[in-house]
Design a protein around this motif. Sequence first.
Motif, short mmCIF file in Angstrom:
data_model
loop_
_atom_site.label_atom_id
_atom_site.label_comp_id
_atom_site.label_asym_id
_atom_site.label_seq_id
_atom_site.Cartn_x
_atom_site.Cartn_y
_atom_site.Cartn_z
N UNK A 1 -4.13 0.58 7.73
CA UNK A 1 -3.20 0.30 8.81
C UNK A 1 -1.95 -0.41 8.27
N UNK A 2 -2.17 -1.40 7.41
CA UNK A 2 -1.03 -2.07 6.79
C UNK A 2 -0.23 -1.10 5.94
N UNK A 3 -0.92 -0.23 5.22
CA UNK A 3 -0.24 0.75 4.38
C UNK A 3 0.62 1.67 5.23
N UNK A 4 0.12 2.04 6.38
CA UNK A 4 0.84 2.95 7.26
C UNK A 4 2.01 2.27 7.94
N UNK A 5 1.83 1.00 8.31
CA UNK A 5 2.85 0.33 9.11
C UNK A 5 3.84 -0.53 8.31
N UNK A 6 3.38 -1.23 7.26
CA UNK A 6 4.29 -2.22 6.69
C UNK A 6 4.41 -2.28 5.20
N UNK A 7 3.77 -1.41 4.47
CA UNK A 7 3.82 -1.55 3.02
C UNK A 7 5.19 -1.20 2.45
N UNK A 8 5.88 -0.28 3.08
CA UNK A 8 7.20 0.10 2.56
C UNK A 8 8.17 -1.07 2.63
N UNK A 9 8.08 -1.86 3.69
CA UNK A 9 8.98 -3.01 3.82
C UNK A 9 8.69 -4.06 2.76
N UNK A 10 7.41 -4.25 2.43
CA UNK A 10 7.09 -5.25 1.42
C UNK A 10 7.50 -4.79 0.02
N UNK A 11 7.43 -3.51 -0.23
CA UNK A 11 7.89 -3.01 -1.54
C UNK A 11 9.42 -3.00 -1.60
N UNK A 12 10.07 -2.73 -0.48
CA UNK A 12 11.53 -2.76 -0.45
C UNK A 12 12.06 -4.17 -0.67
N UNK A 13 11.24 -5.18 -0.33
CA UNK A 13 11.66 -6.56 -0.55
C UNK A 13 11.69 -6.90 -2.04
N UNK A 14 11.11 -6.06 -2.87
CA UNK A 14 11.09 -6.30 -4.32
C UNK A 14 12.26 -5.61 -5.02
N UNK A 15 13.36 -5.34 -4.31
CA UNK A 15 14.49 -4.59 -4.88
C UNK A 15 15.19 -5.35 -6.00
N UNK A 16 15.01 -6.65 -6.09
CA UNK A 16 15.71 -7.42 -7.13
C UNK A 16 15.12 -7.17 -8.52
N UNK A 17 13.90 -6.68 -8.58
CA UNK A 17 13.28 -6.42 -9.88
C UNK A 17 12.57 -5.06 -9.86
N UNK A 18 13.10 -4.09 -10.59
CA UNK A 18 12.44 -2.79 -10.61
C UNK A 18 11.05 -2.84 -11.23
N UNK A 19 10.83 -3.78 -12.14
CA UNK A 19 9.50 -3.90 -12.76
C UNK A 19 8.47 -4.32 -11.72
N UNK A 20 8.83 -5.28 -10.88
CA UNK A 20 7.90 -5.71 -9.83
C UNK A 20 7.64 -4.59 -8.83
N UNK A 21 8.67 -3.82 -8.51
CA UNK A 21 8.50 -2.71 -7.57
C UNK A 21 7.58 -1.64 -8.16
N UNK A 22 7.74 -1.34 -9.43
CA UNK A 22 6.87 -0.35 -10.07
C UNK A 22 5.43 -0.86 -10.14
N UNK A 23 5.24 -2.13 -10.47
CA UNK A 23 3.89 -2.69 -10.49
C UNK A 23 3.25 -2.67 -9.10
N UNK A 24 4.03 -2.95 -8.07
CA UNK A 24 3.50 -2.91 -6.71
C UNK A 24 3.12 -1.49 -6.31
N UNK A 25 3.94 -0.52 -6.68
CA UNK A 25 3.61 0.88 -6.38
C UNK A 25 2.35 1.32 -7.13
N UNK A 26 2.23 0.91 -8.38
CA UNK A 26 1.05 1.24 -9.16
C UNK A 26 -0.20 0.60 -8.55
N UNK A 27 -0.09 -0.66 -8.13
CA UNK A 27 -1.24 -1.34 -7.51
C UNK A 27 -1.63 -0.66 -6.21
N UNK A 28 -0.65 -0.28 -5.41
CA UNK A 28 -0.97 0.43 -4.17
C UNK A 28 -1.64 1.76 -4.44
N UNK A 29 -1.18 2.49 -5.45
CA UNK A 29 -1.78 3.78 -5.78
C UNK A 29 -3.23 3.60 -6.22
N UNK A 30 -3.49 2.57 -7.01
CA UNK A 30 -4.86 2.33 -7.48
C UNK A 30 -5.76 1.94 -6.31
#
Length: 99
Positions: free
Chosen positions: A22-51
Amino acid sequence: MHYPLRYRRARSLLYVIALFWLWLWLGSAASIAALHHSPVHAVLAMYALAVVVLVSIPAALLAAVRMILTHPRRHAVVVPLNARQTLEPAHWWYGEKAS
């Protein structure tokens, strides 16, 4: 033998996985978008979500199977404990000569 704890753990796991999806469907994109200041953190967050997505699917299936196999019965056998059992002294297994 009836083990209600296994059923409850499986049910709790299904609740947690449902909340995650439910969180993935409703709010995960906003939390990953909040990591725009660091592409490394955004990639790590995307990898963690995929796993976690890939792990949550078989975990949910196993929890559902466990819930089906350990479903509590309505007419379970209840064995009363005898409260007036005679207790043996604690030294029966080591004898009187122990120091």
